[in-house]
Design an enzyme around this catalytic site. Structure first.
Site, PDB file in Angstrom:
ATOM      1  N   HIS A  74       0.853  -1.188   0.000  1.00 46.65           N
ATOM      2  CA  HIS A  74       0.000   0.000   0.000  1.00 46.65           C
ATOM      3  C   HIS A  74       0.880   1.226   0.000  1.00 46.65           C
ATOM      4  O   HIS A  74       1.940   1.226   0.631  1.00 46.65           O
ATOM      5  CB  HIS A  74      -0.891  -0.003   1.254  1.00 46.65           C
ATOM      6  N   ASP A 105      -7.924  -5.379   0.295  1.00 50.28           N
ATOM      7  CA  ASP A 105      -8.416  -6.270  -0.763  1.00 50.28           C
ATOM      8  C   ASP A 105      -8.030  -7.720  -0.564  1.00 50.28           C
ATOM      9  O   ASP A 105      -8.544  -8.594  -1.261  1.00 50.28           O
ATOM     10  CB  ASP A 105      -7.890  -5.783  -2.132  1.00 50.28           C
TER      11      ASP A 105
HETATM   12  N1  ACO Z   1       4.016  -8.010  -4.558  1.00 50.64           N
HETATM   13  C1  ACO Z   1       5.368  -8.008  -4.764  1.00 50.64           C
HETATM   14  N2  ACO Z   1       6.129  -6.905  -4.657  1.00 50.64           N
HETATM   15  C2  ACO Z   1       5.528  -5.744  -4.370  1.00 50.64           C
HETATM   16  C3  ACO Z   1       4.136  -5.664  -4.159  1.00 50.64           C
HETATM   17  C4  ACO Z   1       3.372  -6.845  -4.259  1.00 50.64           C
HETATM   18  N3  ACO Z   1       2.047  -6.814  -4.064  1.00 50.64           N
HETATM   19  N4  ACO Z   1       3.794  -4.373  -3.893  1.00 50.64           N
HETATM   20  C5  ACO Z   1       4.931  -3.674  -3.934  1.00 50.64           C
HETATM   21  N5  ACO Z   1       5.990  -4.489  -4.215  1.00 50.64           N
HETATM   22  C6  ACO Z   1       7.402  -4.103  -4.288  1.00 50.64           C
HETATM   23  C7  ACO Z   1       7.684  -3.277  -5.560  1.00 50.64           C
HETATM   24  O1  ACO Z   1       8.064  -4.122  -6.633  1.00 50.64           O
HETATM   25  C8  ACO Z   1       8.803  -2.388  -5.087  1.00 50.64           C
HETATM   26  O2  ACO Z   1       9.982  -3.155  -5.023  1.00 50.64           O
HETATM   27  P1  ACO Z   1      11.421  -2.460  -5.309  1.00 50.64           P
HETATM   28  O3  ACO Z   1      11.581  -1.402  -4.267  1.00 50.64           O
HETATM   29  O4  ACO Z   1      12.411  -3.567  -5.201  1.00 50.64           O
HETATM   30  O5  ACO Z   1      11.329  -1.894  -6.709  1.00 50.64           O
HETATM   31  C9  ACO Z   1       8.420  -2.052  -3.630  1.00 50.64           C
HETATM   32  O6  ACO Z   1       7.638  -3.187  -3.198  1.00 50.64           O
HETATM   33  C10 ACO Z   1       7.610  -0.768  -3.471  1.00 50.64           C
HETATM   34  O7  ACO Z   1       6.430  -0.882  -4.256  1.00 50.64           O
HETATM   35  P2  ACO Z   1       5.829   0.251  -5.191  1.00 50.64           P
HETATM   36  O8  ACO Z   1       5.097  -0.402  -6.314  1.00 50.64           O
HETATM   37  O9  ACO Z   1       6.889   1.254  -5.521  1.00 50.64           O
HETATM   38  O10 ACO Z   1       4.796   0.922  -4.202  1.00 50.64           O
HETATM   39  P3  ACO Z   1       3.620   1.913  -4.598  1.00 50.64           P
HETATM   40  O11 ACO Z   1       3.327   2.692  -3.358  1.00 50.64           O
HETATM   41  O12 ACO Z   1       3.954   2.688  -5.825  1.00 50.64           O
HETATM   42  O13 ACO Z   1       2.402   0.953  -4.971  1.00 50.64           O
HETATM   43  C11 ACO Z   1       0.632  -0.619  -4.690  1.00 50.64           C
HETATM   44  C12 ACO Z   1       1.476   0.502  -4.049  1.00 50.64           C
HETATM   45  C13 ACO Z   1       0.139  -0.161  -6.078  1.00 50.64           C
HETATM   46  C14 ACO Z   1      -0.580  -0.879  -3.821  1.00 50.64           C
HETATM   47  C15 ACO Z   1       1.533  -1.889  -4.814  1.00 50.64           C
HETATM   48  O14 ACO Z   1       1.934  -2.320  -3.522  1.00 50.64           O
HETATM   49  C16 ACO Z   1       0.812  -3.027  -5.542  1.00 50.64           C
HETATM   50  O15 ACO Z   1       0.831  -3.081  -6.769  1.00 50.64           O
HETATM   51  N6  ACO Z   1       0.126  -3.959  -4.773  1.00 50.64           N
HETATM   52  C17 ACO Z   1      -0.652  -5.015  -5.393  1.00 50.64           C
HETATM   53  C18 ACO Z   1      -1.981  -4.453  -5.887  1.00 50.64           C
HETATM   54  C19 ACO Z   1      -2.932  -4.159  -4.740  1.00 50.64           C
HETATM   55  O16 ACO Z   1      -3.110  -4.971  -3.836  1.00 50.64           O
HETATM   56  N7  ACO Z   1      -3.556  -2.965  -4.818  1.00 50.64           N
HETATM   57  C20 ACO Z   1      -4.555  -2.540  -3.835  1.00 50.64           C
HETATM   58  C21 ACO Z   1      -4.037  -1.415  -2.993  1.00 50.64           C
HETATM   59  S1  ACO Z   1      -5.215  -0.981  -1.771  1.00 50.64           S
HETATM   60  C22 ACO Z   1      -6.386  -0.104  -2.596  1.00 50.64           C
HETATM   61  O17 ACO Z   1      -6.135   0.597  -3.543  1.00 50.64           O
HETATM   62  C23 ACO Z   1      -7.745  -0.227  -2.128  1.00 50.64           C
END
Ligand code: ACO
Length: 428
Positions: free
Chosen positions: A307, A364
């Site tokens: 998140h 979620d």
């Molecule tokens: N699985 C594996 N790796 C992940 C995940 C995941 N679910 N989420 C983040 N990471 C990793 C990224 O690859 C990144 O790694 P790095 O630093 O080595 O490059 C690091 O964790 C940081 O993640 P970001 O994507 O930069 O974080 P951001 O804040 O931009 O994105 C998000 C947040 C979109 C929620 C992301 O965690 C994600 O895609 N999660 C899965 C989708 C999801 O569950 N979305 C619902 C969010 S809650 C809502 O909107 C109601």
């Protein structure tokens, strides 16, 4: 705390005001920056940018705190109803008995859809994505209410469209679902509450009314409470962005539905179930899936994890996880996907990859299992999220207009070609 921050660049400096929130959050106010220096800030994805001040929702992502209008989400989840929470989010205080009765009455009176809307539903193909239908139909709703296309924040010009949208979004969702499965629309029942009526409109048959178990109705109400607002996320920011051009509330929330649809936002609740089903049906070992989710060369992510704001457990996920067991027990069903979810969570929470990146289950991760247990089809999950989020979107739209904010119009740093002369077609 200092009330100024100083920014220096190439030998000159500017003092910027510091804004301190009621929970001591500190923001540097850069509204004077460009006028005084010609410079702008650059923050792709807005992770460091406050777009507004707001009285609606407080989140402390490090501590896993979520409060609507000051009330902890845990207390609202235990003691409130979706109608009461919607009133609280919209109007800023818990309603007294009369206010709540009047609000519920307004919502009940708006439960029907104009019969003319039927033909619009019939125009969609059977496999139309329900989020596309919902977004389109919220805009179409405005065509039947042209006298309400204002930016009023008080009086009937605000309360009426707010009640209409919160109420009719249920009927739109249920009608879209029933059209997609070739069944006639089920009119609402005045004797049922908000969540019970939605379940009735979704599942009742002409000669067999659907009577939800109290545990099921309560679980849906709880789901809606947990989704009622979440400060300046992607869809709420979209609602504010669209509203800032003085577009109507109808078109602002319709745009919010579009933003919510994506799998990185509200669409993640469908993706979690697709992921768990894929693991179950293909006999993938959860350990192997976790390895893939960690691998940057693999497109897999652990959906429902991570998140932008929460860097510890999302409190909504904690509440839902507790509720899932109760609902499955009441319905006397067991879901193999829940066991896989528990296993994935346990593994992820002990892996360095997830610990170092503060990746915890978000709202979620368990909500899909709950919705699946109460019979909601997977492609409707994000629609349910949108129904729950409506009070938050409307409250943010209202607050923005109360504060008379300027139109939202970010700037950019241009990195394209510098000036060049046009080359005629035959000479390129
Ligand atoms: N699985 C594996 N790796 C992940 C995940 C995941 N679910 N989420 C983040 N990471 C990793 C990224 O690859 C990144 O790694 P790095 O630093 O080595 O490059 C690091 O964790 C940081 O993640 P970001 O994507 O930069 O974080 P951001 O804040 O931009 O994105 C998000 C947040 C979109 C929620 C992301 O965690 C994600 O895609 N999660 C899965 C989708 C999801 O569950 N979305 C619902 C969010 S809650 C809502 O909107 C109601």
């Amino acid at each position: 705390m200092a009330d100024k921050a100083t920014l220096s660049y190439e030998g000159s400096s500017i003092d910027l005001d510091v804004v301190i929130g009621s929970e001591n959050e500190v923001g540097i106010d850069i509204t004077r920056l460009r006028g005084a220096t010609g410079m702008i800030t650059l923050d792709p994805g807005y992770a460091n940018t406050g777009s507004c001040t707001s009285d609606i929702t407080f989140i402390d992502g490090e501590k896993g705190i979520l409060r609507y209008r000051g009330y902890p989400i845990e207390e609202l989840a235990e003691k409130s109803s979706f109608m009461e929470t919607a009133f609280l989010v919209l109007y800023g205080h818990l309603p007294n008995e009369k206010e709540l009765a009047d609000f519920e009455n307004d919502i009940s009176e708006e439960a029907y859809l104009h019969y003319g809307m039927k033909s619009h539903f019939e125009g969609f193909p059977d496999n139309a994505p329900p989020m596309a239908v919902l977004s389109a139909m919220l805009n179409i709703l405005s065509c039947y209410n042209t006298e309400l296309l204002t930016t009023a924040t008080e009086g009937p010009k605000f309360t009426e469209p707010a009640a209409k949208i919160i109420s009719k979004v249920r009927a739109i969702a249920a009608w879209a679902y029933r059209t997609s499965i070739g069944k006639p629309f089920m009119p609402p029942r005045p004797d049922l509450g908000y969540s019970g009526n939605f379940l009735h409109m979704m599942f009742s048959q002409q000669f067999k009314l659907y009577e939800p178990l109290p545990e099921v109705e309560r679980a849906l109400d709880l789901f809606l409470i947990l989704h009622a607002d979440h400060e300046q996320n992607c869809s709420t920011s979209t609602v504010r962005m669209v509203g800032s051009s003085h577009a109507s509330l109808f078109s602002a929330v319709s745009a919010g539905v579009g933003a919510l649809w994506g799998p990185l936002h509200g669409g993640a609740n469908c993706e979690v179930i697709r992921m768990l089903t894929g693991i179950h049906e293909h006999g993938i070992k959860p350990r192997d899936f976790v390895e893939k989710a960690k691998d940057k060369n693999s497109p897999e992510k652990l959906m429902g994890f991570g998140h932008r704001v929460y860097k510890s457990f999302d409190p909504r996920a904690r509440i839902l996880k507790g509720q899932v067991d109760a609902v499955l027990k009441a319905l006397n069903i067991s879901d193999p996907l829940l066991d896989i979810a528990y296993e994935l969570e346990e593994m992820a929470r002990s892996e360095d990859y997830f610990i170092e990146r503060n990746l915890y289950p978000n709202v979620d991760f368990y909500s899909g299992i709950l919705l699946r247990a109460i019979g909601i089809p997977v492609n409707m999950f994000t629609v349910l999220f949108a129904i729950g989020r409506m009070p938050g979107w409307i409250a943010n739209w209202r607050e923005m207009h109360e504060q008379s904010l300027r139109i939202s119009r970010p700037r950019q740093i241009y990195t394209g070609a510098t000036k060049r002369s046009y080359i005629p077609l035959g000479e390129r």
